[in-house]
Design a protein around this motif. Structure first.
Motif, PDB file in Angstrom:
ATOM      1  N   UNK A 202      41.023  51.042  56.007  1.00  0.00           N
ATOM      2  CA  UNK A 202      42.145  51.297  55.418  1.00  0.00           C
ATOM      3  C   UNK A 202      42.420  52.920  55.481  1.00  0.00           C
ATOM      4  N   UNK A 203      43.752  53.024  55.851  1.00  0.00           N
ATOM      5  CA  UNK A 203      44.299  54.401  55.862  1.00  0.00           C
ATOM      6  C   UNK A 203      44.333  55.244  54.507  1.00  0.00           C
ATOM      7  N   UNK A 204      43.981  56.533  54.728  1.00  0.00           N
ATOM      8  CA  UNK A 204      44.329  57.392  53.347  1.00  0.00           C
ATOM      9  C   UNK A 204      45.612  57.309  53.186  1.00  0.00           C
ATOM     10  N   UNK A 205      45.856  57.457  51.640  1.00  0.00           N
ATOM     11  CA  UNK A 205      47.299  57.466  50.944  1.00  0.00           C
ATOM     12  C   UNK A 205      48.211  56.331  51.616  1.00  0.00           C
ATOM     13  N   UNK A 206      47.453  55.251  51.489  1.00  0.00           N
ATOM     14  CA  UNK A 206      48.409  54.087  52.226  1.00  0.00           C
ATOM     15  C   UNK A 206      48.903  53.025  50.980  1.00  0.00           C
ATOM     16  N   UNK A 207      48.691  53.200  49.849  1.00  0.00           N
ATOM     17  CA  UNK A 207      48.938  52.593  48.659  1.00  0.00           C
ATOM     18  C   UNK A 207      49.712  53.326  47.492  1.00  0.00           C
ATOM     19  N   UNK A 208      50.651  52.427  46.888  1.00  0.00           N
ATOM     20  CA  UNK A 208      51.356  53.009  45.929  1.00  0.00           C
ATOM     21  C   UNK A 208      50.379  52.513  44.399  1.00  0.00           C
ATOM     22  N   UNK A 209      49.842  51.393  44.757  1.00  0.00           N
ATOM     23  CA  UNK A 209      48.976  51.007  43.641  1.00  0.00           C
ATOM     24  C   UNK A 209      47.725  49.968  44.178  1.00  0.00           C
ATOM     25  N   UNK A 210      46.773  49.954  43.450  1.00  0.00           N
ATOM     26  CA  UNK A 210      45.620  49.163  43.704  1.00  0.00           C
ATOM     27  C   UNK A 210      45.250  48.316  42.486  1.00  0.00           C
ATOM     28  N   UNK A 211      45.122  47.046  42.790  1.00  0.00           N
ATOM     29  CA  UNK A 211      44.404  46.064  41.665  1.00  0.00           C
ATOM     30  C   UNK A 211      43.126  45.721  42.191  1.00  0.00           C
ATOM     31  N   UNK A 212      42.147  46.295  41.596  1.00  0.00           N
ATOM     32  CA  UNK A 212      40.843  46.149  42.037  1.00  0.00           C
ATOM     33  C   UNK A 212      40.255  44.795  41.079  1.00  0.00           C
ATOM     34  N   UNK A 213      39.999  43.633  41.548  1.00  0.00           N
ATOM     35  CA  UNK A 213      39.460  42.501  40.985  1.00  0.00           C
ATOM     36  C   UNK A 213      38.679  41.648  41.659  1.00  0.00           C
ATOM     37  N   UNK A 214      37.233  42.001  41.594  1.00  0.00           N
ATOM     38  CA  UNK A 214      36.325  41.520  42.432  1.00  0.00           C
ATOM     39  C   UNK A 214      35.178  40.869  41.587  1.00  0.00           C
ATOM     40  N   UNK A 215      34.674  39.912  42.046  1.00  0.00           N
ATOM     41  CA  UNK A 215      33.452  39.230  41.571  1.00  0.00           C
ATOM     42  C   UNK A 215      32.107  39.988  42.099  1.00  0.00           C
ATOM     43  N   UNK A 216      31.258  40.300  41.168  1.00  0.00           N
ATOM     44  CA  UNK A 216      30.096  41.097  41.694  1.00  0.00           C
ATOM     45  C   UNK A 216      29.053  40.028  42.485  1.00  0.00           C
ATOM     46  N   UNK A 217      28.567  40.596  43.285  1.00  0.00           N
ATOM     47  CA  UNK A 217      27.553  39.620  44.125  1.00  0.00           C
ATOM     48  C   UNK A 217      26.117  39.459  43.643  1.00  0.00           C
ATOM     49  N   UNK A 218      25.710  40.276  42.637  1.00  0.00           N
ATOM     50  CA  UNK A 218      24.541  40.254  42.136  1.00  0.00           C
ATOM     51  C   UNK A 218      24.582  40.692  40.688  1.00  0.00           C
ATOM     52  N   UNK A 219      23.479  40.343  39.639  1.00  0.00           N
ATOM     53  CA  UNK A 219      23.305  40.502  38.600  1.00  0.00           C
ATOM     54  C   UNK A 219      23.127  41.793  38.341  1.00  0.00           C
ATOM     55  N   UNK A 220      22.646  42.644  39.369  1.00  0.00           N
ATOM     56  CA  UNK A 220      22.381  44.197  39.144  1.00  0.00           C
ATOM     57  C   UNK A 220      23.734  44.981  39.207  1.00  0.00           C
TER      58      UNK A 220
ATOM     59  N   UNK B 100      42.546  56.150  48.901  1.00  0.00           N
ATOM     60  CA  UNK B 100      43.647  55.113  49.272  1.00  0.00           C
ATOM     61  C   UNK B 100      44.976  55.299  48.798  1.00  0.00           C
ATOM     62  N   UNK B 101      44.988  55.876  47.569  1.00  0.00           N
ATOM     63  CA  UNK B 101      46.434  55.959  46.566  1.00  0.00           C
ATOM     64  C   UNK B 101      47.165  56.877  46.975  1.00  0.00           C
ATOM     65  N   UNK B 102      48.358  56.806  47.155  1.00  0.00           N
ATOM     66  CA  UNK B 102      49.464  57.834  47.446  1.00  0.00           C
ATOM     67  C   UNK B 102      49.311  58.837  46.232  1.00  0.00           C
ATOM     68  N   UNK B 103      49.837  60.073  46.233  1.00  0.00           N
ATOM     69  CA  UNK B 103      49.936  60.960  45.109  1.00  0.00           C
ATOM     70  C   UNK B 103      50.758  60.140  44.010  1.00  0.00           C
ATOM     71  N   UNK B 104      50.385  60.326  42.839  1.00  0.00           N
ATOM     72  CA  UNK B 104      50.894  59.481  41.643  1.00  0.00           C
ATOM     73  C   UNK B 104      50.687  57.847  41.815  1.00  0.00           C
ATOM     74  N   UNK B 105      49.828  57.616  42.842  1.00  0.00           N
ATOM     75  CA  UNK B 105      49.492  56.029  42.659  1.00  0.00           C
ATOM     76  C   UNK B 105      48.863  55.660  41.600  1.00  0.00           C
ATOM     77  N   UNK B 106      48.675  54.378  41.319  1.00  0.00           N
ATOM     78  CA  UNK B 106      47.937  53.691  40.229  1.00  0.00           C
ATOM     79  C   UNK B 106      47.069  52.761  40.749  1.00  0.00           C
ATOM     80  N   UNK B 107      45.733  52.957  39.894  1.00  0.00           N
ATOM     81  CA  UNK B 107      44.706  52.215  39.984  1.00  0.00           C
ATOM     82  C   UNK B 107      44.565  51.316  38.787  1.00  0.00           C
ATOM     83  N   UNK B 108      44.334  50.010  39.023  1.00  0.00           N
ATOM     84  CA  UNK B 108      44.153  49.014  37.664  1.00  0.00           C
ATOM     85  C   UNK B 108      42.718  48.212  38.362  1.00  0.00           C
ATOM     86  N   UNK B 109      41.902  47.979  37.374  1.00  0.00           N
ATOM     87  CA  UNK B 109      40.615  47.292  37.713  1.00  0.00           C
ATOM     88  C   UNK B 109      40.444  46.215  36.633  1.00  0.00           C
TER      89      UNK B 109
END
Length: 103
Positions: free
Chosen positions: A46-64, A81-90
């Protein structure tokens, strides 16, 4: 949604969920771009600075990685990945669930 969204980019590795996502994308009000694969495989392309916001919601693939899986994404990809001022939520509900078991 309280903000106008031009596009949702969704990375999904589960075959059944991805099929449902593809069907949803065809009828969604906003553009939905489904990307098939593990985030570790898809996100580096994915291109750099291409997202205003990211919602990271993934399931871990191992107990570790139950309590740490989001940190690699945040460290190696979220900032670029975030544009300047972009927001990350996880979301890490696996850790929350483990915490609740101790209460």
């Amino acid at each position: 949604q309280s903000f106008a969204v031009d596009e949702h980019v969704i990375v999904e590795c589960n075959d059944g969920v991805f099929k449902r996502l593809e069907a949803f994308a065809k009828t969604a009000k906003q553009k939905v771009t489904p990307l098939k694969g593990l985030w570790e495989e898809v996100v580096p392309s994915l291109d750099d600075e291409s997202f205003d916001g990211i919602m990271y919601d993934t399931y871990p693939l191992s107990e570790e990685t139950w309590h740490t899986h989001q940190f690699l994404f945040i460290k190696d990809h979220a900032y670029r990945l975030l544009k300047p001022g972009g927001v990350l939520t996880f979301c890490n509900l696996t850790s929350w669930g483990e915490l609740l078991k101790t209460k």
